[in-house]
Design a protein around this motif. Structure first.
Motif, PDB file in Angstrom:
ATOM      1  N   GLN A  42       0.823  -1.205   0.000  1.00  0.00           N
ATOM      2  CA  GLN A  42       0.000   0.000   0.000  1.00  0.00           C
ATOM      3  C   GLN A  42       0.863   1.263   0.000  1.00  0.00           C
ATOM      4  OE1 GLN A  42      -2.581  -0.750   3.343  1.00  0.00           O
ATOM      5  NE2 GLN A  42      -3.867  -2.175   2.172  1.00  0.00           N
ATOM      6  N   PRO A 106     -11.750   7.278  -4.675  1.00  0.00           N
ATOM      7  CA  PRO A 106     -10.935   6.219  -4.076  1.00  0.00           C
ATOM      8  C   PRO A 106      -9.488   6.625  -3.788  1.00  0.00           C
ATOM      9  CG  PRO A 106     -11.544   5.619  -6.325  1.00  0.00           C
ATOM     10  CD  PRO A 106     -12.297   6.862  -5.966  1.00  0.00           C
ATOM     11  N   ARG A 109      -9.509   8.605  -0.520  1.00  0.00           N
ATOM     12  CA  ARG A 109      -9.742   7.696   0.617  1.00  0.00           C
ATOM     13  C   ARG A 109      -8.546   6.774   0.841  1.00  0.00           C
ATOM     14  NH1 ARG A 109     -14.992   7.296  -1.995  1.00  0.00           N
ATOM     15  NH2 ARG A 109     -14.288   5.320  -2.880  1.00  0.00           N
ATOM     16  N   PHE A 110      -7.963   6.270  -0.252  1.00  0.00           N
ATOM     17  CA  PHE A 110      -6.806   5.386  -0.144  1.00  0.00           C
ATOM     18  C   PHE A 110      -5.638   6.102   0.528  1.00  0.00           C
ATOM     19  CE2 PHE A 110      -2.759   3.970  -2.089  1.00  0.00           C
ATOM     20  CZ  PHE A 110      -2.716   2.677  -1.602  1.00  0.00           C
ATOM     21  N   ALA A 113      -6.306   6.565   4.197  1.00  0.00           N
ATOM     22  CA  ALA A 113      -6.261   5.287   4.921  1.00  0.00           C
ATOM     23  C   ALA A 113      -4.817   4.805   5.094  1.00  0.00           C
ATOM     24  CB  ALA A 113      -7.087   4.238   4.188  1.00  0.00           C
ATOM     25  N   ASP A 118      -4.805   2.367   8.200  1.00  0.00           N
ATOM     26  CA  ASP A 118      -6.049   1.598   8.085  1.00  0.00           C
ATOM     27  C   ASP A 118      -5.952   0.712   6.841  1.00  0.00           C
ATOM     28  OD1 ASP A 118      -8.621   0.599   7.796  1.00  0.00           O
ATOM     29  OD2 ASP A 118      -9.600   2.566   7.927  1.00  0.00           O
ATOM     30  N   ASP A 120      -7.435  -2.108   5.937  1.00  0.00           N
ATOM     31  CA  ASP A 120      -8.666  -2.614   5.318  1.00  0.00           C
ATOM     32  C   ASP A 120      -9.275  -1.587   4.367  1.00  0.00           C
ATOM     33  OD1 ASP A 120      -8.450  -5.035   6.631  1.00  0.00           O
ATOM     34  OD2 ASP A 120      -9.734  -4.418   8.301  1.00  0.00           O
ATOM     35  N   THR A 121      -9.417  -0.357   4.845  1.00  0.00           N
ATOM     36  CA  THR A 121      -9.968   0.704   3.992  1.00  0.00           C
ATOM     37  C   THR A 121      -9.045   0.971   2.815  1.00  0.00           C
ATOM     38  OG1 THR A 121     -11.115   1.696   5.873  1.00  0.00           O
ATOM     39  CG2 THR A 121     -10.752   3.107   3.949  1.00  0.00           C
ATOM     40  N   LYS A 124      -9.510  -1.817   0.199  1.00  0.00           N
ATOM     41  CA  LYS A 124     -10.758  -1.689  -0.569  1.00  0.00           C
ATOM     42  C   LYS A 124     -10.647  -0.605  -1.631  1.00  0.00           C
ATOM     43  CE  LYS A 124     -13.613  -3.303   3.227  1.00  0.00           C
ATOM     44  NZ  LYS A 124     -14.465  -2.919   4.342  1.00  0.00           N
ATOM     45  N   ASN A 125     -10.047   0.510  -1.255  1.00  0.00           N
ATOM     46  CA  ASN A 125      -9.917   1.607  -2.211  1.00  0.00           C
ATOM     47  C   ASN A 125      -8.861   1.319  -3.266  1.00  0.00           C
ATOM     48  OD1 ASN A 125     -11.757   3.975  -1.503  1.00  0.00           O
ATOM     49  ND2 ASN A 125     -11.031   3.224   0.476  1.00  0.00           N
TER      50      ASN A 125
END
Length: 154
Positions: A42, A106, A109-110, A113, A118, A120-121, A124-125
């Motif tokens: 990530q 996204p 938000r990514f 996160a 975070d 998990d979030t 998802k993004n």
């Protein structure tokens, strides 16, 4: 060299940066990044997008400016342009809308996160971004094929 020749060169370069960057990310970086654990993967994607997305914005602006310059300076407007120009314009606008969505939803938000830890979030993004990149890459490759062959259509 005329203004239209410069516009065409900038148009092609902007398309190469955007579509080529997506191809690199999707076909080469994504499989290689799969070997990393989620936090490192990530962070890698966050850094990659942070560097790539501003270049996409530059490409979007250049594509719009140079594309419409060429339509009006070379073809005298859309009425004088071939069907391939109309298809390129339509698909290009769809691609730009998809990218704007990625940037404002996204990706935002990514980024937040990942910065908060975070996973998990972020995951998802990242998956949403991956899907949109796959769509835009497909559309971009179609546009490149149309751009390079359209003038030879009947």
């Amino acid at each position: 060299m005329t203004v239209s020749a410069i516009a065409l060169a900038l148009h092609a370069l902007a398309a190469v940066i955007w579509v080529g960057g997506m191809a690199f990310a999707y076909f080469f970086l994504r499989p290689a990044a799969g070997a990393l654990q989620a936090p490192e993967r990530q962070k890698l994607w966050r850094g990659t997008f942070q560097r790539f997305f501003p270049w996409v914005w530059v490409s979007v602006v250049l594509l719009l400016l140079t594309g419409y310059h060429l339509v009006f300076a070379v073809y005298g407007g859309f009425a004088g342009a071939g069907v391939h120009i109309h298809i390129m314009n339509g698909l290009g606008l769809v691609m730009m809308a998809i990218f704007a969505h990625v940037w404002f939803a996204p990706w935002k938000r990514f980024r937040a996160a990942v910065d908060k830890g975070d996973r998990d979030t972020a995951g998802k993004n990242l998956e949403q971004i991956r899907r949109f990149v796959a769509i835009n890459l497909t559309l971009g490759l179609i546009v490149v094929a149309i751009a390079s062959s359209g003038r030879y259509w009947p």
